[in-house]
Design an enzyme around this catalytic site. Structure first.
Site, mmCIF file in Angstrom:
data_model
loop_
_atom_site.group_PDB
_atom_site.id
_atom_site.type_symbol
_atom_site.label_atom_id
_atom_site.label_comp_id
_atom_site.label_asym_id
_atom_site.label_seq_id
_atom_site.Cartn_x
_atom_site.Cartn_y
_atom_site.Cartn_z
ATOM 1 N N LYS A 158 0.835 -1.415 0.011
ATOM 2 C CA LYS A 158 -0.169 -0.046 -0.219
ATOM 3 C C LYS A 158 0.757 1.180 0.191
ATOM 4 O O LYS A 158 2.302 0.614 0.363
ATOM 5 C CB LYS A 158 -0.369 -0.004 1.259
ATOM 6 C CG LYS A 158 -2.285 -1.223 1.501
ATOM 7 C CD LYS A 158 -3.218 -0.602 2.133
ATOM 8 C CE LYS A 158 -3.703 -1.718 2.623
ATOM 9 N NZ LYS A 158 -4.725 -1.700 3.704
ATOM 10 N N HIS A 161 2.236 6.444 3.081
ATOM 11 C CA HIS A 161 1.801 8.476 3.267
ATOM 12 C C HIS A 161 2.392 8.710 3.836
ATOM 13 O O HIS A 161 2.819 8.566 5.396
ATOM 14 C CB HIS A 161 0.116 8.492 3.626
ATOM 15 C CG HIS A 161 -0.608 7.051 4.464
ATOM 16 N ND1 HIS A 161 -0.051 8.033 5.876
ATOM 17 C CD2 HIS A 161 -0.862 6.273 5.472
ATOM 18 C CE1 HIS A 161 -1.053 7.034 7.189
ATOM 19 N NE2 HIS A 161 -1.263 5.614 6.198
ATOM 20 N N HIS A 164 2.443 7.570 7.937
ATOM 21 C CA HIS A 164 3.991 6.867 8.059
ATOM 22 C C HIS A 164 5.154 7.519 8.237
ATOM 23 O O HIS A 164 5.939 7.596 9.223
ATOM 24 C CB HIS A 164 3.781 5.829 6.708
ATOM 25 C CG HIS A 164 3.098 5.138 6.763
ATOM 26 N ND1 HIS A 164 2.466 4.930 6.089
ATOM 27 C CD2 HIS A 164 2.288 3.994 7.916
ATOM 28 C CE1 HIS A 164 1.245 3.650 6.161
ATOM 29 N NE2 HIS A 164 1.679 3.514 7.065
#
Length: 603
Positions: A158, A161, A164
């Protein structure tokens, strides 16, 4: 302590050898406790605070709750007062006593301590080690203790983003602060490497996967597959059924189902490691949801069952925390597969078994406050004595993070964009640009510094708007401005080689420094740095260290015009000033490293 100052009584918890202000505060406390015998030295010491502008240290008399009026108490302290090597003066102002330190002792003691505990006083061998930065600002309060810090924790396949990114920046800072305070730190990256999305990716890989694209950029390729297969799943419900079956095979340990997953995980970790290295972030352990043993997860559910905290709803099992206003949390889905709360509980138990930590910190966004409090509550209800040592360090959201071309998906896009914006900025000044040895590296570091400082400048719980222009400007309180301040300090030595190496501290005349308010302010700030580190450990806030670095940079910038080295004909004066700037450079670099920045020498 290698100091010319008179001996003082010891106050528990202080260490003048690592923070000279501890000695000055003890001297102030002794004057007050001698004058007010109903107070102990320790009691007064705990009330000695940094003063407001223009005042070194302050004591608020009402805090001691003595019978006599403040004016009477103040008079008792002021009447017998005599200036000495520690304290120059005391004044009474309303409820406060203000103390000014002896300027000469203060400047000499601070610069001597900085010199002996940084590269300035290092051996040739230490200087040869590029990473050696000395011990100034550090302490041993955490000696013998272990802290596990879980941070960054992206999901494989994933997007990485910006949440993070915040967790990564704050976590790296905390790891540095705990190390600086003597703790043994285990930096842990708990990857989202398990769950039904891997069933989806497996189904997607059969349709859209390419081994070549996978090896070239695993994170990007798996993400692309994930996006495509999700689109398929929206149109065809059969895709999700197939995915769930596949994940069940993974949970049951089917080797064929696990083979691909292992290779995806390994390739992704490798790619992340290079990204983290650019950010100057290093992990001791890449853990993951997949590594949590079934045994502990089963035990957790069993234990909650025994405690009558489990409700069964449609075949799923929920832990009931309504009594603590935390709702109900799923611990096992109805198909029998685990869910991340169960994995978190199992993981925490395993970590305690392995590390016997004294503290475990989870750096997780404030959006997850409920999940984390449910998780900690369950550990507490399971009666683990170490549950009280689990700490949630949370942070707010970042709004509007996108590149100039559009949205951001991957960490390396953010880094590349920041570097290219800085590179364009640097090229605007051709002469300076040509003098930079490695413009690529320099623009990358400036860009990363800009991103990090924008993130750490305010209290972490605040949301903030990501702003490229403000972040990468050399004007105002930005990352590039801090790097510029360091580069400017580094250049003084290069421009005045005749003054280096400096003689030993006792041989340097500091008269010129004692006569300058600017020099005094810089020295005082340098002396406060060990306290800045201790405060950061207490608050888990990087913003205090950022504020310190800017205050120091501004003080230095204000001093350039009057505290001059280049062109000063009196070599004694020039050398005294050089000592101040070299010390300031060491401390600014230490603060920057604590913030996980790499201080630049030229730009």
């Amino acid at each position: 302590m290698a100091s010319s100052l008179p001996k003082l009584p010891e106050v528990p918890g202080t260490d003048p050898l690592s923070c000279i202000f501890d000695a000055f505060r003890t001297a102030i406390a002794k004057k007050v406790s001698d004058a007010l015998p109903e107070l102990t030295l320790e009691q007064v010491y705990s009330g000695v605070d940094y003063g407001k502008k223009g005042v070194d240290f302050t004591i608020a008399l009402p805090r001691f709750r003595l019978k006599e009026k403040v004016d009477v108490l103040a008079k008792k302290v002021i009447d017998p007062f005599q200036a000495d090597d520690f304290v120059e003066s005391v004044t009474h102002d309303k409820a406060f006593l203000h103390f000014q330190l002896n300027t000469k002792s203060m400047i000499r003691e601070i610069l001597t301590q900085v010199t002996s505990q940084t590269r300035l006083g290092a051996s040739e061998e230490q200087k040869a080690d590029k990473n050696y930065s000395g011990t100034y600002g550090t302490n041993t309060s955490g000696e013998g203790k272990t802290c596990v810090i879980e941070y960054s924790s992206p999901n494989i396949a994933k997007d990485f983003h910006v949440g993070h990114l915040r967790s990564t920046i704050i976590g790296a800072f905390l790891a540095n602060v705990y190390k600086a305070c003597g703790w043994k730190v285990v930096s842990m990256n708990y990857l989202g490497d398990w769950g039904t999305q891997f069933g989806l990716i497996a189904v997607g890989f059969e349709r859209y996967g390419s081994q070549e694209a996978l090896e070239k950029d695993p994170i990007k390729h798996l993400f692309e597959i994930y996006v495509k297969i999700n689109k398929d799943a929206a149109e065809d419900p059969e895709v999700k059924v197939e995915a769930a079956k596949f994940f069940k095979r993974m949970e049951d340990g089917d080797e064929e189902a696990l083979k691909n997953w292992r290779s995806w995980r390994e390739l992704s970790v490798k790619k992340y490691e290079t990204e983290y290295d650019r950010l100057n972030v290093h992990f001791d352990m890449y853990n993951g949801e997949s590594m949590v043993g079934q045994e502990w997860m089963d035990k957790a559910v069993e234990r909650l069952n025994e405690m009558k905290l489990i409700d069964e709803v449609d075949g799923a099992r929920l832990v009931n925390l309504e009594k603590w206003k935390m709702g109900k949390a799923v611990v096992r889905k109805k198909d029998g597969t685990s869910i991340y709360l169960t994995r978190d509980i199992g993981g925490a138990i395993e970590r305690y078994e392995k590390y016997k930590f004294d503290r475990m910190i989870y750096v997780i966004s404030s959006q997850q406050d409920l999940h984390v409090s449910q998780f900690f509550k369950v550990l507490e209800l399971m009666e683990f004595p170490w549950a009280k040592d689990c700490v949630h360090v949370n942070y707010g959201l970042v709004q509007g993070m996108s590149t100039r071309k559009g949205t951001v998906v991957f960490l390396d896009q953010i880094i590349r964009e920041a570097a290219s914006v800085m590179h364009e900025q640097m090229q605007k000044n051709e002469d300076k640009y040509n003098a930079v040895e490695d413009p690529e590296y320099t623009s990358l570091e400036l860009g990363i510094t800009g991103v990090k400082i924008q993130d750490m400048a305010a209290k972490r719980i605040n949301n903030y708007n990501f702003n490229w222009d403000r972040m990468l400007s050399f004007e105002g309180d930005t990352g590039p401005y801090l790097q510029y301040a360091h580069v400017r300090l580094a250049s003084i030595g290069r421009k005045n080689p005749h003054l280096l190496p400096l003689p030993s501290p006792s041989q340097i005349d500091i008269t010129t420094l004692t006569e300058s308010a600017h020099a005094r302010e810089i020295a005082f700030l340098l002396g406060s740095y060990p306290d800045v580190v201790k405060t950061a450990l207490k608050t888990h806030e990087p913003s205090g260290v950022v504020t310190f670095a800017f205050r120091l940079s501004h003080a230095i910038s204000s001093a350039w015009e009057t505290v001059v080295v280049k062109g000063e004909e009196d070599e004694e004066k020039a050398r005294g000033r050089m000592w101040l700037y070299e010390s300031a450079r060491e401390v600014l670099a230490a603060a920057m490293r604590l913030l996980s920045l790499r201080p630049l020498e030229r730009m």
